[in-house]
Motif scaffolding. Structure first.
Motif, PDB file in Angstrom:
ATOM      1  N   ALA A 220       0.826  -1.212   0.000  1.00 13.95           N
ATOM      2  CA  ALA A 220       0.000   0.000   0.000  1.00 13.95           C
ATOM      3  C   ALA A 220       0.860   1.262   0.000  1.00 13.95           C
ATOM      4  N   THR A 221       1.999   1.210   0.683  1.00 12.93           N
ATOM      5  CA  THR A 221       2.880   2.381   0.738  1.00 12.93           C
ATOM      6  C   THR A 221       3.450   2.701  -0.640  1.00 12.93           C
ATOM      7  N   PHE A 222       3.980   1.687  -1.334  1.00 12.07           N
ATOM      8  CA  PHE A 222       4.559   1.913  -2.659  1.00 12.07           C
ATOM      9  C   PHE A 222       3.492   2.334  -3.667  1.00 12.07           C
ATOM     10  N   THR A 223       2.297   1.786  -3.530  1.00 11.93           N
ATOM     11  CA  THR A 223       1.216   2.191  -4.435  1.00 11.93           C
ATOM     12  C   THR A 223       0.819   3.644  -4.197  1.00 11.93           C
ATOM     13  N   THR A 224       0.760   4.047  -2.924  1.00 16.62           N
ATOM     14  CA  THR A 224       0.401   5.428  -2.602  1.00 16.62           C
ATOM     15  C   THR A 224       1.451   6.407  -3.099  1.00 16.62           C
TER      16      THR A 224
ATOM     17  N   VAL B 202       0.729   6.733  -6.875  1.00 19.82           N
ATOM     18  CA  VAL B 202      -0.570   7.275  -7.265  1.00 19.82           C
ATOM     19  C   VAL B 202      -0.847   8.623  -6.618  1.00 19.82           C
ATOM     20  N   MET B 203      -0.647   8.708  -5.290  1.00 20.37           N
ATOM     21  CA  MET B 203      -0.927   9.941  -4.557  1.00 20.37           C
ATOM     22  C   MET B 203       0.270  10.294  -3.674  1.00 20.37           C
ATOM     23  N   PRO B 204       1.295  10.906  -4.224  1.00 23.23           N
ATOM     24  CA  PRO B 204       2.516  11.208  -3.458  1.00 23.23           C
ATOM     25  C   PRO B 204       2.250  12.075  -2.228  1.00 23.23           C
ATOM     26  N   ALA B 205       1.229  12.922  -2.278  1.00 19.32           N
ATOM     27  CA  ALA B 205       0.956  13.816  -1.159  1.00 19.32           C
ATOM     28  C   ALA B 205       0.532  13.048   0.094  1.00 19.32           C
ATOM     29  N   LEU B 206      -0.082  11.893  -0.099  1.00 17.00           N
ATOM     30  CA  LEU B 206      -0.550  11.088   1.035  1.00 17.00           C
ATOM     31  C   LEU B 206       0.440  10.004   1.444  1.00 17.00           C
ATOM     32  N   SER B 207       1.570   9.925   0.768  1.00 18.57           N
ATOM     33  CA  SER B 207       2.526   8.853   1.041  1.00 18.57           C
ATOM     34  C   SER B 207       3.134   8.887   2.443  1.00 18.57           C
TER      35      SER B 207
END
Length: 229
Positions: A178-182, A185-190
């Protein structure tokens, strides 16, 4: 490349051969060795201190006739601890996620405690199968229940260790995915899953130590039960 989450529990292979033994010996290879020098370095001193404290802790509650188990119990603790912790590193394999590995440790240790009790104090050891003051009609049933409980001890040791380590690895795999996907996809929420992953990794390192301690502690209690003064 991982096809599914459970691929991490498949023993690694090299040239078509399983290298489980190499994975088990890896902690010994990277660990510093004891020396005969008069002045030891800080690492060796710390290892000796840890060995001494661990041995004293496990042996504190055992009677004199059980003190010869010190090397076995201490070695088992540090073996499980090393395998659990090194298994958290990337591209590694954790043998303690396999029930067969844990049973191979639990059954001989449990059987050793039982045989120790039978050979040193057979009457007291067999008395554990029948609580004092049991009504006569319930004696056969209670003996059967206590015998089943006794035989289930090594399975409980192995399943407890396997379940906790396996669950932790699966959770780490899910959170890391989930971390790598975030991040993609959504770097701001990483930062949120990244912090969660770091906290979970720290928790799993604590669990690795706790499970090694619980495994040896329960073995110590079984030994104490069969060797009490």
């Amino acid at each position: 490349m991982m096809i599914n989450l459970f691929d991490q529990f498949v023993p690694p292979q090299m040239l078509g051969l399983k290298v489980t033994l190499m994975a088990m010996l890896f902690p010994l290879v990277v660990s510093p060795w004891m020396t005969n020098r008069l002045l030891t370095d800080r690492t060796t001193t710390a290892i000796k201190w840890a060995l001494k404290k661990t041995t004293k802790h496990f042996m504190a509650t055992l009677p004199q006739q059980a003190q010869n188990w010190a090397l076995i119990l201490t070695s088992t603790f540090f073996l499980i601890l090393a395998l659990n912790i090194f298994g958290l590193l990337p591209y590694t394999f954790t043998p303690t996620t396999h029930l067969s590995m844990n049973l191979a440790m639990a059954v001989p240790l449990w059987l050793g405690t039982v045989l120790t009790g039978i050979t040193t104090q057979p009457t007291a050891s067999m008395a554990h199968l029948l609580p004092e003051g049991t009504p006569t009609p319930l004696i056969p049933i209670l003996i059967l229940i206590e015998l089943i409980s006794l035989l289930m001890r090594p399975l409980a040791l192995a399943v407890r260790l396997t379940a906790n380590i396996t669950a932790g690895h699966l959770l780490l795999q899910l959170i890391s995915t989930a971390t790598f996907t975030t991040i993609k996809v959504m770097p701001a929420l990483s930062p949120l899953p990244t912090i969660l992953l770091l906290l979970l990794t720290a928790l799993e390192m604590a669990v690795a130590g706790i499970q090694a301690y619980v495994f040896v502690l329960l073995t110590t209690l079984y030994l104490k039960e069969n060797t009490y003064d």
